[in-house]
Design a protein around this motif. Structure first.
Motif, PDB file in Angstrom:
ATOM      1  N   VAL A  25       0.838  -1.202   0.000  1.00 52.99           N
ATOM      2  CA  VAL A  25       0.000   0.000   0.000  1.00 52.99           C
ATOM      3  C   VAL A  25       0.871   1.249   0.000  1.00 52.99           C
ATOM      4  CG1 VAL A  25      -1.733   1.302   1.289  1.00 52.99           C
ATOM      5  CG2 VAL A  25      -1.925  -1.184   1.108  1.00 52.99           C
ATOM      6  N   GLU A  26       1.888   1.280   0.856  1.00 54.95           N
ATOM      7  CA  GLU A  26       2.793   2.437   0.925  1.00 54.95           C
ATOM      8  C   GLU A  26       3.484   2.672  -0.408  1.00 54.95           C
ATOM      9  OE1 GLU A  26       5.556   1.843   4.114  1.00 54.95           O
ATOM     10  OE2 GLU A  26       3.965   1.810   5.625  1.00 54.95           O
ATOM     11  N   THR A  27       3.940   1.613  -1.047  1.00 48.07           N
ATOM     12  CA  THR A  27       4.606   1.723  -2.346  1.00 48.07           C
ATOM     13  C   THR A  27       3.642   2.270  -3.391  1.00 48.07           C
ATOM     14  OG1 THR A  27       6.049  -0.130  -1.802  1.00 48.07           O
ATOM     15  CG2 THR A  27       5.880   0.463  -4.123  1.00 48.07           C
ATOM     16  N   GLY A  28       2.422   1.755  -3.404  1.00 48.10           N
ATOM     17  CA  GLY A  28       1.419   2.229  -4.356  1.00 48.10           C
ATOM     18  C   GLY A  28       1.114   3.698  -4.171  1.00 48.10           C
ATOM     19  N   LEU A  29       0.986   4.129  -2.905  1.00 46.10           N
ATOM     20  CA  LEU A  29       0.704   5.538  -2.630  1.00 46.10           C
ATOM     21  C   LEU A  29       1.886   6.423  -3.025  1.00 46.10           C
ATOM     22  CD1 LEU A  29      -1.084   5.252   0.834  1.00 46.10           C
ATOM     23  CD2 LEU A  29      -2.111   5.852  -1.363  1.00 46.10           C
ATOM     24  N   ALA A  30       3.106   5.967  -2.732  1.00 49.37           N
ATOM     25  CA  ALA A  30       4.301   6.743  -3.075  1.00 49.37           C
ATOM     26  C   ALA A  30       4.429   6.929  -4.583  1.00 49.37           C
ATOM     27  CB  ALA A  30       5.548   6.071  -2.508  1.00 49.37           C
ATOM     28  N   GLU A  31       4.019   5.921  -5.338  1.00 46.98           N
ATOM     29  CA  GLU A  31       4.099   5.983  -6.801  1.00 46.98           C
ATOM     30  C   GLU A  31       2.817   6.541  -7.424  1.00 46.98           C
ATOM     31  OE1 GLU A  31       4.960   1.981  -7.987  1.00 46.98           O
ATOM     32  OE2 GLU A  31       6.937   1.984  -7.040  1.00 46.98           O
ATOM     33  N   LYS A  32       1.903   7.012  -6.551  1.00 49.72           N
ATOM     34  CA  LYS A  32       0.603   7.535  -7.013  1.00 49.72           C
ATOM     35  C   LYS A  32      -0.112   6.532  -7.905  1.00 49.72           C
ATOM     36  CE  LYS A  32       1.912  12.172  -6.396  1.00 49.72           C
ATOM     37  NZ  LYS A  32       1.963  13.311  -6.122  1.00 49.72           N
ATOM     38  N   ARG A  33      -0.041   5.284  -7.482  1.00 49.36           N
ATOM     39  CA  ARG A  33      -0.647   4.185  -8.222  1.00 49.36           C
ATOM     40  C   ARG A  33      -1.814   3.628  -7.410  1.00 49.36           C
ATOM     41  NH1 ARG A  33       1.225  -1.015  -7.568  1.00 49.36           N
ATOM     42  NH2 ARG A  33       3.107  -0.167  -6.653  1.00 49.36           N
ATOM     43  N   LYS A  34      -2.933   3.409  -8.051  1.00 52.37           N
ATOM     44  CA  LYS A  34      -4.096   2.850  -7.369  1.00 52.37           C
ATOM     45  C   LYS A  34      -3.923   1.349  -7.205  1.00 52.37           C
ATOM     46  CE  LYS A  34      -7.547   6.073  -9.056  1.00 52.37           C
ATOM     47  NZ  LYS A  34      -8.817   6.194  -9.783  1.00 52.37           N
ATOM     48  N   ILE A  35      -4.476   0.835  -6.122  1.00 47.78           N
ATOM     49  CA  ILE A  35      -4.533  -0.608  -5.933  1.00 47.78           C
ATOM     50  C   ILE A  35      -5.928  -1.027  -6.382  1.00 47.78           C
ATOM     51  CG2 ILE A  35      -4.533  -2.485  -4.251  1.00 47.78           C
ATOM     52  CD1 ILE A  35      -2.590  -0.786  -2.596  1.00 47.78           C
ATOM     53  N   ILE A  36      -5.992  -1.804  -7.435  1.00 48.41           N
ATOM     54  CA  ILE A  36      -7.271  -2.198  -8.006  1.00 48.41           C
ATOM     55  C   ILE A  36      -7.483  -3.679  -7.762  1.00 48.41           C
ATOM     56  CG2 ILE A  36      -8.623  -2.348 -10.124  1.00 48.41           C
ATOM     57  CD1 ILE A  36      -7.014   0.075 -11.132  1.00 48.41           C
ATOM     58  N   LEU A  37      -8.632  -3.989  -7.145  1.00 51.20           N
ATOM     59  CA  LEU A  37      -8.966  -5.377  -6.843  1.00 51.20           C
ATOM     60  C   LEU A  37      -9.992  -5.886  -7.845  1.00 51.20           C
ATOM     61  CD1 LEU A  37      -9.416  -4.960  -2.997  1.00 51.20           C
ATOM     62  CD2 LEU A  37      -7.387  -5.750  -4.196  1.00 51.20           C
ATOM     63  N   SER A  38     -10.015  -7.166  -8.047  1.00 49.40           N
ATOM     64  CA  SER A  38     -10.965  -7.782  -8.962  1.00 49.40           C
ATOM     65  C   SER A  38     -12.377  -7.664  -8.399  1.00 49.40           C
ATOM     66  CB  SER A  38     -10.620  -9.262  -9.152  1.00 49.40           C
ATOM     67  OG  SER A  38     -11.703  -9.944  -9.733  1.00 49.40           O
ATOM     68  N   SER A  39     -13.277  -7.058  -9.156  1.00 50.29           N
ATOM     69  CA  SER A  39     -14.657  -6.932  -8.690  1.00 50.29           C
ATOM     70  C   SER A  39     -15.312  -8.303  -8.596  1.00 50.29           C
ATOM     71  CB  SER A  39     -15.456  -6.013  -9.608  1.00 50.29           C
ATOM     72  OG  SER A  39     -15.494  -6.540 -10.916  1.00 50.29           O
ATOM     73  N   GLU A  40     -14.868  -9.234  -9.405  1.00 49.88           N
ATOM     74  CA  GLU A  40     -15.431 -10.588  -9.376  1.00 49.88           C
ATOM     75  C   GLU A  40     -15.164 -11.252  -8.023  1.00 49.88           C
ATOM     76  OE1 GLU A  40     -17.691 -13.600 -10.704  1.00 49.88           O
ATOM     77  OE2 GLU A  40     -17.290 -11.781 -11.839  1.00 49.88           O
ATOM     78  N   ARG A  41     -13.944 -11.111  -7.506  1.00 51.33           N
ATOM     79  CA  ARG A  41     -13.597 -11.740  -6.239  1.00 51.33           C
ATOM     80  C   ARG A  41     -14.188 -10.996  -5.047  1.00 51.33           C
ATOM     81  NH1 ARG A  41      -7.436 -12.136  -6.331  1.00 51.33           N
ATOM     82  NH2 ARG A  41      -7.625 -11.058  -8.275  1.00 51.33           N
ATOM     83  N   GLU A  42     -14.365  -9.680  -5.166  1.00 45.84           N
ATOM     84  CA  GLU A  42     -14.818  -8.874  -4.039  1.00 45.84           C
ATOM     85  C   GLU A  42     -16.316  -8.623  -4.039  1.00 45.84           C
ATOM     86  OE1 GLU A  42     -12.769  -8.360  -1.634  1.00 45.84           O
ATOM     87  OE2 GLU A  42     -11.109  -9.164  -2.795  1.00 45.84           O
ATOM     88  N   ARG A  43     -17.037  -9.192  -4.970  1.00 48.14           N
ATOM     89  CA  ARG A  43     -18.469  -8.926  -5.092  1.00 48.14           C
ATOM     90  C   ARG A  43     -19.285  -9.423  -3.914  1.00 48.14           C
ATOM     91  NH1 ARG A  43     -20.525 -11.776 -10.288  1.00 48.14           N
ATOM     92  NH2 ARG A  43     -22.536 -11.408  -9.389  1.00 48.14           N
TER      93      ARG A  43
END
Length: 90
Positions: A25-43
Motif C-alpha cells: 500500500v505504501e509503495t502504491g501511494l508513493a508511486e501515485k498508483r491505485k490498488i485495483i482489486l478484482s470486482s469478481e472476487r470482491e463482489r
C-alpha cells in the motif's frame, strides 16, 4: 436516486485482502498508483465504502454499507447522519 436528484457510483472500496501488505500500500501511494482489486472476487464483500456523486456538479457522498451474516439486513451509514437499516423482503 434521492430527493435531491440522481447520483452515480464513483467508486467502491473494500478491505484489502491479506495478501496485500502495508508495504504494498505504501509503495502504491508513493508511486501515485491505485490498488485495483478484482470486482469478481470482491463482489461478496460484507462491508463496503461507496462514493456517490451527483450527475450535476457537486460534492461526493460516502456511504458505508454492511451486510449481515445471513445477508438479510443491510445497514447504510453516512458520516454525521442517522444509520438506515434495510431488511430483505421475502
Amino acid at each position: 436516486m434521492t430527493k435531491s436528484g440522481p447520483f452515480v457510483v464513483a467508486g467502491a472500496y473494500v478491505r484489502t485482502p491479506k495478501t496485500i501488505t502495508p508495504r504494498d500500500v505504501e509503495t502504491g501511494l508513493a508511486e501515485k498508483r491505485k490498488i485495483i482489486l478484482s470486482s469478481e472476487r470482491e463482489r461478496t464483500a460484507a462491508e463496503m465504502l461507496v462514493e456517490l456523486r451527483p450527475l450535476r456538479q457537486g460534492e461526493s457522498h460516502f456511504y458505508q454499507l454492511s451486510l449481515s451474516d445471513e445477508k438479510k439486513t443491510l445497514v447504510m451509514e453516512e458520516g454525521g447522519r442517522e444509520r438506515v437499516t434495510l431488511k430483505l423482503c421475502e
